[in-house]
Write a protein that holds these residues in place. Structure first.
Motif, PDB file in Angstrom:
ATOM      1  N   VAL A  29       0.833  -1.209   0.053  1.00 16.55           N
ATOM      2  CA  VAL A  29      -0.083  -0.065   0.073  1.00 16.55           C
ATOM      3  C   VAL A  29       0.936   1.079  -0.042  1.00 16.55           C
ATOM      4  O   VAL A  29       1.870   1.496   0.866  1.00 16.55           O
ATOM      5  CB  VAL A  29      -0.939   0.126   1.183  1.00 16.55           C
ATOM      6  CG1 VAL A  29      -1.850   1.351   1.110  1.00 16.55           C
ATOM      7  CG2 VAL A  29      -1.616  -1.316   1.395  1.00 16.55           C
ATOM      8  N   PHE A  30       0.589   1.974  -0.918  1.00 15.78           N
ATOM      9  CA  PHE A  30       1.205   3.487  -0.850  1.00 15.78           C
ATOM     10  C   PHE A  30       0.268   4.572  -0.951  1.00 15.78           C
ATOM     11  O   PHE A  30      -0.774   4.527  -1.326  1.00 15.78           O
ATOM     12  CB  PHE A  30       2.207   3.502  -2.207  1.00 15.78           C
ATOM     13  CG  PHE A  30       3.232   2.662  -2.558  1.00 15.78           C
ATOM     14  CD1 PHE A  30       4.425   2.921  -2.137  1.00 15.78           C
ATOM     15  CD2 PHE A  30       3.000   1.427  -3.064  1.00 15.78           C
ATOM     16  CE1 PHE A  30       5.639   2.030  -2.200  1.00 15.78           C
ATOM     17  CE2 PHE A  30       4.112   0.512  -3.159  1.00 15.78           C
ATOM     18  CZ  PHE A  30       5.414   0.635  -2.747  1.00 15.78           C
ATOM     19  N   ILE A  31       0.765   5.851  -0.590  1.00 14.18           N
ATOM     20  CA  ILE A  31      -0.110   7.014  -0.809  1.00 14.18           C
ATOM     21  C   ILE A  31       0.831   7.782  -1.668  1.00 14.18           C
ATOM     22  O   ILE A  31       2.065   7.763  -1.453  1.00 14.18           O
ATOM     23  CB  ILE A  31      -0.227   7.786   0.772  1.00 14.18           C
ATOM     24  CG1 ILE A  31      -0.890   6.978   1.675  1.00 14.18           C
ATOM     25  CG2 ILE A  31      -0.698   9.087   0.626  1.00 14.18           C
ATOM     26  CD1 ILE A  31      -1.158   7.559   3.083  1.00 14.18           C
ATOM     27  N   VAL A  32       0.235   8.568  -2.291  1.00 12.19           N
ATOM     28  CA  VAL A  32       0.813   9.601  -3.273  1.00 12.19           C
ATOM     29  C   VAL A  32       0.074  10.758  -2.808  1.00 12.19           C
ATOM     30  O   VAL A  32      -0.908  10.787  -3.540  1.00 12.19           O
ATOM     31  CB  VAL A  32       0.982   9.418  -4.795  1.00 12.19           C
ATOM     32  CG1 VAL A  32       1.642  10.137  -5.612  1.00 12.19           C
ATOM     33  CG2 VAL A  32       1.481   7.839  -4.786  1.00 12.19           C
ATOM     34  N   ASP A 110       3.267   0.699   2.889  1.00 13.35           N
ATOM     35  CA  ASP A 110       4.734   0.405   2.767  1.00 13.35           C
ATOM     36  C   ASP A 110       5.558   1.847   2.178  1.00 13.35           C
ATOM     37  O   ASP A 110       6.668   1.843   2.341  1.00 13.35           O
ATOM     38  CB  ASP A 110       4.739  -0.562   1.572  1.00 13.35           C
ATOM     39  CG  ASP A 110       3.927  -1.788   1.960  1.00 13.35           C
ATOM     40  OD1 ASP A 110       2.859  -2.043   1.872  1.00 13.35           O
ATOM     41  OD2 ASP A 110       4.898  -2.795   2.238  1.00 13.35           O
ATOM     42  N   GLY A 111       4.624   2.611   1.538  1.00 18.24           N
ATOM     43  CA  GLY A 111       5.474   3.867   1.097  1.00 18.24           C
ATOM     44  C   GLY A 111       4.672   4.967   1.103  1.00 18.24           C
ATOM     45  O   GLY A 111       3.409   4.986   0.889  1.00 18.24           O
ATOM     46  N   LEU A 112       5.383   6.188   1.297  1.00 20.00           N
ATOM     47  CA  LEU A 112       4.510   7.604   1.395  1.00 20.00           C
ATOM     48  C   LEU A 112       5.370   8.238   0.220  1.00 20.00           C
ATOM     49  O   LEU A 112       6.726   8.733   0.455  1.00 20.00           O
ATOM     50  CB  LEU A 112       4.482   8.202   2.613  1.00 20.00           C
ATOM     51  CG  LEU A 112       4.123   9.531   2.671  1.00 20.00           C
ATOM     52  CD1 LEU A 112       2.831   9.723   2.462  1.00 20.00           C
ATOM     53  CD2 LEU A 112       4.196  10.030   4.294  1.00 20.00           C
ATOM     54  N   VAL A 113       4.627   8.618  -0.968  1.00 21.99           N
ATOM     55  CA  VAL A 113       5.559   9.609  -1.831  1.00 21.99           C
ATOM     56  C   VAL A 113       4.733  11.029  -1.517  1.00 21.99           C
ATOM     57  O   VAL A 113       3.930  11.307  -2.111  1.00 21.99           O
ATOM     58  CB  VAL A 113       5.160   9.194  -3.364  1.00 21.99           C
ATOM     59  CG1 VAL A 113       5.937   9.946  -4.179  1.00 21.99           C
ATOM     60  CG2 VAL A 113       5.513   7.705  -3.323  1.00 21.99           C
ATOM     61  N   ASN A 114       5.636  11.960  -1.017  1.00 20.60           N
ATOM     62  CA  ASN A 114       5.226  13.197  -0.850  1.00 20.60           C
ATOM     63  C   ASN A 114       5.654  14.312  -1.717  1.00 20.60           C
ATOM     64  O   ASN A 114       6.729  14.643  -2.066  1.00 20.60           O
ATOM     65  CB  ASN A 114       5.959  13.871   0.415  1.00 20.60           C
ATOM     66  CG  ASN A 114       5.738  13.192   1.939  1.00 20.60           C
ATOM     67  OD1 ASN A 114       4.367  12.853   2.020  1.00 20.60           O
ATOM     68  ND2 ASN A 114       6.496  12.828   2.741  1.00 20.60           N
ATOM     69  N   ASN A 115       4.467  14.018  -2.783  1.00 19.96           N
ATOM     70  CA  ASN A 115       4.937  14.488  -4.239  1.00 19.96           C
ATOM     71  C   ASN A 115       4.429  16.064  -4.364  1.00 19.96           C
ATOM     72  O   ASN A 115       4.530  16.702  -5.204  1.00 19.96           O
ATOM     73  CB  ASN A 115       4.243  13.537  -5.248  1.00 19.96           C
ATOM     74  CG  ASN A 115       3.659  14.227  -6.573  1.00 19.96           C
ATOM     75  OD1 ASN A 115       4.790  14.112  -7.339  1.00 19.96           O
ATOM     76  ND2 ASN A 115       2.716  14.713  -6.838  1.00 19.96           N
ATOM     77  N   VAL A 165       9.612   6.726   2.718  1.00 15.58           N
ATOM     78  CA  VAL A 165       9.108   8.104   2.486  1.00 15.58           C
ATOM     79  C   VAL A 165       9.934   8.870   1.545  1.00 15.58           C
ATOM     80  O   VAL A 165      11.271   9.067   1.503  1.00 15.58           O
ATOM     81  CB  VAL A 165       9.287   8.940   3.798  1.00 15.58           C
ATOM     82  CG1 VAL A 165       8.967  10.530   3.732  1.00 15.58           C
ATOM     83  CG2 VAL A 165       8.456   8.192   5.027  1.00 15.58           C
ATOM     84  N   ILE A 166       9.356   9.101   0.314  1.00 15.36           N
ATOM     85  CA  ILE A 166       9.917   9.519  -0.821  1.00 15.36           C
ATOM     86  C   ILE A 166       9.707  11.212  -0.970  1.00 15.36           C
ATOM     87  O   ILE A 166       8.374  11.521  -1.070  1.00 15.36           O
ATOM     88  CB  ILE A 166       9.550   8.972  -2.103  1.00 15.36           C
ATOM     89  CG1 ILE A 166       9.775   7.341  -1.680  1.00 15.36           C
ATOM     90  CG2 ILE A 166      10.239   9.595  -3.204  1.00 15.36           C
ATOM     91  CD1 ILE A 166      11.000   7.153  -1.601  1.00 15.36           C
TER      92      ILE A 166
END
Ligand SMILES: NC(=O)c1ccc[n+]([C@@H]2O[C@H](COP(=O)([O-])OP(=O)(O)OC[C@H]3O[C@@H](n4cnc5c(N)ncnc54)[C@H](OP(=O)(O)O)[C@@H]3O)[C@@H](O)[C@H]2O)c1
Length: 322
Positions: A29-32, A110-115, A165-166
């Motif tokens: 699961v990711f958040i963008v 699993d991941g958060l893309v702070n875009n 965290v990206i």
């Protein structure tokens, strides 16, 4: 060395990354943030097409509905992999509510893309009294990340792999160090609320330098605390998008890369096993997926801790803490 320099800046000459090299992300699961438009939409497409569930965190539901419709028209199998949470980064209260909604509904992250981001916008203070580019690009993401940290941590414990965290930075992080009239400083609200100059480029630069310092500091703290959450920052290239709406550079966009290539480095940072194998946590990536030395300010450990501490104080003062 002109060609590598151009490659680092624009991505137009970037090579070496094949999105097909990323293995299945099924079950993750990711958040963008801002995942309905531009580079964010392309990142959502890559992650969901590779099997992950993606939560699009954006401020306008109708735009997200439209983006989901588009993605599902392209590939019907994505319909149960895409969802929405309302996130307005210009309101710290709303950022807290968004994160709390995610935590109440999701069992893993699993991941958060702070875009999401804004560039060279006119000078404005948010409802929290903070310069808007700093808050939308950085402080809102810092709070969102802190609120989601327990879920990221729990997921890393379960999977045995670091959650990621990206942070979307930019080549523009360089500008503030070259600006002759002030230096980067993160010791007080007055520091980040500086006008600098009327175009907004130095305030954008301050916010994008913050993205790099955020990743380095998160990673440094993880190394000392034993946290399993790790971070990288990314310059996506010069990419055709609405980001340029406040600038006079729209005309140059024909020479830029498209959002798909613009999402390569984010996709790599969020999903490539190579990141863990190589242990490049805390790194700054340029097109495509290459580790690059940042400016002296981007490597400044004191600036990084000052920024982290200031974010903590601002969140405490404005919304009573994390
Ligand atoms: N394009 C480039 O050349 C380039 C270069 C270097 C770095 N970057 C970085 O890449 C990231 C993505 O940029 P992009 O080119 O894809 O730009 P974009 O197409 O303009 O997308 C920006 C996204 O941020 C969202 N956003 C703006 N304000 C927000 C707020 N207050 N709360 C929540 N979301 C908000 C926008 O949502 P709305 O539709 O609601 O406004 C949109 O989804 C940004 O962080 C940018 O700084 C881009």
């Amino acid at each position: 060395m002109p060609i590598p320099v151009v490659s680092d800046i624009s991505g137009n000459c970037g090579t070496g990354f094949d999105p097909a090299s990323i293995p299945s992300q099924q079950g993750k699961v990711f958040i963008v943030t801002g995942g309905h438009a531009g580079i964010g939409l392309a990142t959502t497409r890559f992650l969901s097409s590779s099997g992950a569930r993606v939560i699009i965190a954006s401020r306008t539901q109708t735009k997200v509905d439209e983006a989901i419709k588009q993605l599902v028209t392209e590939d019907a199998s994505l319909s149960d992999r895409l969802s929405y949470v309302k996130l307005d980064l210009s309101s710290l209260k709303q950022v807290k509510a968004a994160a709390e909604e995610v935590v109440s509904k999701e069992g893993r992250l699993d991941g958060l893309v702070n875009n999401a981001g804004v560039m060279a916008a006119p000078y404005e203070l948010t409802e929290d009294g903070i310069e808007s580019q700093f808050q939308v690009n950085h402080l809102g993401h810092w709070l969102f990340t802190q609120k989601l940290m327990p879920l990221l941590e729990k997921t890393a414990e379960t999977t045995g792999h670091p959650s990621r965290v990206i942070n979307l930075s930019s080549f523009a992080h360089n500008f503030i160090s070259a600006y002759p009239l002030a230096s980067p400083s993160f010791t007080s609200l007055a520091d980040v609320n500086r006008t600098f100059e009327p175009t907004g480029w130095i305030r954008y630069s301050q916010a994008k330098l913050s993205a790099i310092l955020f990743s380095r500091e998160l990673n440094r703290r993880a190394e000392t605390s034993g946290s399993k959450v790790r971070s990288l920052s990314v310059h996506p290239g010069f990419v055709r998008s609405d980001l340029y709406k406040h600038t006079s550079l729209s005309v140059l966009q024909r020479a830029f890369i498209g959002p798909e290539e613009g999402a390569y480095s984010s996709f790599y940072a969020a999903a490539s096993p190579e990141v863990e194998e190589k242990g490049i946590w805390g790194a700054y990536l340029v097109p495509f997926a290459k580790v690059k030395q940042t400016t002296k300010a981007g490597d400044d450990a004191k600036l990084a801790t000052d920024l982290w501490d200031l974010c903590g104080r601002l969140v405490e003062e404005k919304v009573g803490g994390i």
